[in-house]
Design an enzyme around this catalytic site. Structure first.
Site, PDB file in Angstrom:
ATOM      1  N   SER A 135       0.675  -1.149  -0.059  1.00 46.47           N
ATOM      2  CA  SER A 135      -0.003  -0.188   0.082  1.00 46.47           C
ATOM      3  C   SER A 135       0.857   1.261   0.006  1.00 46.47           C
ATOM      4  O   SER A 135       1.702   1.389   0.786  1.00 46.47           O
ATOM      5  CB  SER A 135      -1.018  -0.024   1.243  1.00 46.47           C
ATOM      6  OG  SER A 135      -1.660   1.095   1.356  1.00 46.47           O
ATOM      7  N   LYS A 161      -1.156  -0.955  -4.231  1.00 51.91           N
ATOM      8  CA  LYS A 161      -2.180  -0.181  -4.028  1.00 51.91           C
ATOM      9  C   LYS A 161      -1.889   1.242  -3.797  1.00 51.91           C
ATOM     10  O   LYS A 161      -1.173   1.553  -2.956  1.00 51.91           O
ATOM     11  CB  LYS A 161      -2.839  -0.946  -2.743  1.00 51.91           C
ATOM     12  CG  LYS A 161      -3.908   0.179  -1.984  1.00 51.91           C
ATOM     13  CD  LYS A 161      -4.662  -0.587  -0.942  1.00 51.91           C
ATOM     14  CE  LYS A 161      -4.992  -0.104   0.335  1.00 51.91           C
ATOM     15  NZ  LYS A 161      -5.458  -0.827   1.431  1.00 51.91           N
ATOM     16  N   LEU A 162      -2.904   2.181  -4.515  1.00 49.18           N
ATOM     17  CA  LEU A 162      -2.404   3.562  -4.261  1.00 49.18           C
ATOM     18  C   LEU A 162      -3.590   4.418  -3.404  1.00 49.18           C
ATOM     19  O   LEU A 162      -4.697   4.082  -3.701  1.00 49.18           O
ATOM     20  CB  LEU A 162      -2.619   4.144  -5.607  1.00 49.18           C
ATOM     21  CG  LEU A 162      -1.455   4.058  -6.584  1.00 49.18           C
ATOM     22  CD1 LEU A 162      -1.691   5.030  -8.190  1.00 49.18           C
ATOM     23  CD2 LEU A 162      -0.152   3.892  -6.226  1.00 49.18           C
ATOM     24  N   LYS A 163      -3.114   5.049  -2.290  1.00 50.01           N
ATOM     25  CA  LYS A 163      -3.942   5.738  -1.598  1.00 50.01           C
ATOM     26  C   LYS A 163      -4.444   6.887  -2.319  1.00 50.01           C
ATOM     27  O   LYS A 163      -3.821   7.631  -3.088  1.00 50.01           O
ATOM     28  CB  LYS A 163      -3.391   6.183  -0.250  1.00 50.01           C
ATOM     29  CG  LYS A 163      -3.102   5.187   0.771  1.00 50.01           C
ATOM     30  CD  LYS A 163      -4.479   4.354   1.060  1.00 50.01           C
ATOM     31  CE  LYS A 163      -4.270   3.755   2.431  1.00 50.01           C
ATOM     32  NZ  LYS A 163      -5.501   3.180   3.064  1.00 50.01           N
ATOM     33  N   ASP A 189      -7.265   2.944  -2.889  1.00 44.60           N
ATOM     34  CA  ASP A 189      -8.021   2.996  -1.727  1.00 44.60           C
ATOM     35  C   ASP A 189      -8.261   4.496  -1.310  1.00 44.60           C
ATOM     36  O   ASP A 189      -7.302   5.068  -1.098  1.00 44.60           O
ATOM     37  CB  ASP A 189      -7.307   2.276  -0.716  1.00 44.60           C
ATOM     38  CG  ASP A 189      -7.699   2.243   0.839  1.00 44.60           C
ATOM     39  OD1 ASP A 189      -9.248   2.774   0.678  1.00 44.60           O
ATOM     40  OD2 ASP A 189      -7.156   1.760   1.425  1.00 44.60           O
ATOM     41  N   ASN A 191     -10.479   5.346   1.475  1.00 44.10           N
ATOM     42  CA  ASN A 191     -10.797   5.510   2.980  1.00 44.10           C
ATOM     43  C   ASN A 191     -11.726   6.390   3.020  1.00 44.10           C
ATOM     44  O   ASN A 191     -11.959   7.522   3.899  1.00 44.10           O
ATOM     45  CB  ASN A 191      -9.534   5.872   3.581  1.00 44.10           C
ATOM     46  CG  ASN A 191      -8.437   4.878   3.817  1.00 44.10           C
ATOM     47  OD1 ASN A 191      -7.612   5.017   3.162  1.00 44.10           O
ATOM     48  ND2 ASN A 191      -8.898   3.680   4.761  1.00 44.10           N
ATOM     49  N   GLU A 214     -11.423   0.669  -3.479  1.00 45.66           N
ATOM     50  CA  GLU A 214     -11.653   0.326  -1.940  1.00 45.66           C
ATOM     51  C   GLU A 214     -12.188   1.477  -1.246  1.00 45.66           C
ATOM     52  O   GLU A 214     -11.809   2.766  -1.057  1.00 45.66           O
ATOM     53  CB  GLU A 214     -10.394  -0.066  -1.407  1.00 45.66           C
ATOM     54  CG  GLU A 214     -10.528  -0.518   0.137  1.00 45.66           C
ATOM     55  CD  GLU A 214      -9.120  -0.985   0.467  1.00 45.66           C
ATOM     56  OE1 GLU A 214      -8.036  -1.142  -0.052  1.00 45.66           O
ATOM     57  OE2 GLU A 214      -9.163  -1.495   1.945  1.00 45.66           O
ATOM     58  N   ASP A 239     -14.096  -1.777   2.621  1.00 44.13           N
ATOM     59  CA  ASP A 239     -13.171  -2.051   3.858  1.00 44.13           C
ATOM     60  C   ASP A 239     -14.012  -1.715   5.323  1.00 44.13           C
ATOM     61  O   ASP A 239     -14.647  -2.707   5.801  1.00 44.13           O
ATOM     62  CB  ASP A 239     -12.002  -1.480   3.731  1.00 44.13           C
ATOM     63  CG  ASP A 239     -11.002  -1.365   4.911  1.00 44.13           C
ATOM     64  OD1 ASP A 239     -11.338  -2.191   5.857  1.00 44.13           O
ATOM     65  OD2 ASP A 239      -9.923  -0.645   4.971  1.00 44.13           O
ATOM     66  N   LYS A 263      -9.998  -7.513   7.327  1.00 43.03           N
ATOM     67  CA  LYS A 263      -9.171  -7.085   8.350  1.00 43.03           C
ATOM     68  C   LYS A 263      -9.487  -7.694   9.778  1.00 43.03           C
ATOM     69  O   LYS A 263     -10.500  -7.285  10.305  1.00 43.03           O
ATOM     70  CB  LYS A 263      -9.058  -5.545   8.766  1.00 43.03           C
ATOM     71  CG  LYS A 263      -8.337  -4.898   7.305  1.00 43.03           C
ATOM     72  CD  LYS A 263      -8.247  -3.554   7.969  1.00 43.03           C
ATOM     73  CE  LYS A 263      -7.531  -2.558   6.697  1.00 43.03           C
ATOM     74  NZ  LYS A 263      -7.853  -1.240   6.656  1.00 43.03           N
ATOM     75  N   GLY A 291      -4.360  -4.637   5.979  1.00 39.06           N
ATOM     76  CA  GLY A 291      -3.046  -4.414   6.983  1.00 39.06           C
ATOM     77  C   GLY A 291      -3.576  -3.204   7.732  1.00 39.06           C
ATOM     78  O   GLY A 291      -4.177  -2.303   7.152  1.00 39.06           O
TER      79      GLY A 291
END
Ligand code: NPG
Length: 368
Positions: A135, A161-163, A189, A191, A214, A239, A263, A291
């Site tokens: 990530s 995975k790119l935030k 992702d 968030n 995500e 998630d 998770k 993670g």
């Protein structure tokens, strides 16, 4: 099994590089470890709560408080304690899944160590190594991002995975595709940083062939995710919204989750994580292991879980060196893009006493 007592241990581990997400930047991992002591063995659980309640409502101090005040005392009254009895014993207390997961994992670890049984086999693992992704946090510039991604690909990571967040989404994805090509397994992702009104903007990611996006929308916006899933072609993965097997079943039925990030801390432990794995498998929905910047203790258990059959996408189960200069266990080292599944009893790894001592900031013994 009879518990003698429970130790709450706080450790502080500097990260090798700051990790920026849409909700904040982590520079040091301040972790709460739970060690249960029984007549026959000890067991370890790592609480994945962060220092501040930004990823979810949980945070380290609150986890320590609820463990001390409610969760650990609740185990005192449990006859014939084993890992399966922990969830029901803690059920009267709402929420606090990360704290509950740490305690259940420590009990499960002690139980399995006493019996000489590895966690992976107990959970139903079918592999002895798992493919690993990494990530990559939000960076100050595209150049910095490309350097970081290039380094991880050279190290052998099998998926990137790119935030993302508003203002850092299409451009970084386009840049990574242009530099490293269409073959790289790539996902993003958010968030929970967008709303369903951003659907047209998020559709601009469609041409880049991402594995998934995500948690683009807030935790409680399951219907929004279902609506978004009909407006973009990138598969939607949840998630934060998936807090239990029941939540997973509902999200899948509503069309909100084509893929699920599992998770164990977020869902209350490895037993519930396995139920989510099973529910998703029954619906033909692939899962992967998320993670939370775990030390080797938490990583060991995650790698065991990631060896179950429906974990068909590489997880955020990176090597120790991606996070820490010195891990509290023997470091997990990437071999050909994979991490080995620990085969010893319980979680299969031990803290190194000298390292553990050096990073410990506080301990508290709760007798039972
Ligand atoms: O490799 O452990 C890791 C980090 C993976 O991106 C990752 N975790 O939202 O999934 C997430 C994110 C996270 C990081 C969440 C820090 C909370 C705190």
């Amino acid at each position: 099994m009879r518990l003698t007592g429970v130790e709450l241990r706080r450790i502080s581990m500097p990260l090798v590089t700051p990790f920026r997400t849409s909700f904040g930047t982590e520079t040091t991992r301040d972790v709460l470890l739970v060690r249960v002591v029984t007549g026959a063995a000890e067991g370890w659980g790592e609480c994945v709560a962060m220092g501040d309640p930004r990823y979810s409502s949980e945070y380290t101090e609150a986890a320590a408080d609820v463990l001390r005040r409610y969760l650990v005392p609740a185990l005192a009254g449990t006859p014939r304690l084993d890992a399966y009895a922990v969830g029901p014993a803690l059920a009267p207390f709402q929420g606090h899944r990360m704290a509950k997961a740490a305690l259940e994992t420590a009990v499960l670890d002690a139980e399995l160590r006493a019996a000489g049984r590895p966690l992976a086999r107990e959970l139903g693992a079918v592999r002895d190594r798992v493919p690993c992704g990494v990530s990559v946090g939000i960076m100050g510039s595209i150049g910095e991002l490309l350097d970081a991604v290039g380094g991880y690909l050279d190290a052998g990571y099998l998926r990137i995975k790119l935030k993302i967040e508003p203002g850092w989404d299409v451009a970084p994805v386009r840049a990574v595709r242009e530099r490293f090509g269409d073959e790289v397994l790539l996902q993003v992702d958010a968030n929970a940083a967008y709303t369903v009104a951003d659907a047209r903007h998020l559709a601009r990611l469609d041409p880049y062939g991402l594995l998934l996006i995500e948690q683009p929308l807030p935790e409680d916006d399951v219907l929004g995710h279902a609506r978004l899933a009909r407006l973009i072609t990138t598969p939607v993965c949840l998630d934060e919204s998936i807090t239990s097997a029941r939540a997973a079943a509902a999200a899948i039925t509503l069309g909100a989750a084509a893929i699920v990030n599992v998770k164990p801390g977020r869902v209350g432990g490895y037993l519930e994580a396995r139920r989510i794995h099973d529910v998703c498998a029954a619906h033909g929905v692939p899962v992967w292991c998320g993670g939370m910047l775990e030390t080797g203790l938490g990583r060991a258990a995650n790698v065991a879980l990631a060896a179950l059959p429906n974990f068909t996408l590489p997880g955020d189960t990176s090597a120790s060196g991606r996070y820490f200069r010195t891990d509290v266990t023997e470091p997990f080292v990437l071999q050909d893009g994979h991490l080995p599944v620990p085969s010893g009893p319980g979680i299969g790894v031990e803290p190194r006493p000298d390292v553990l001592r050096a990073v410990t900031t506080a301990t508290e013994w709760l007798p039972l």
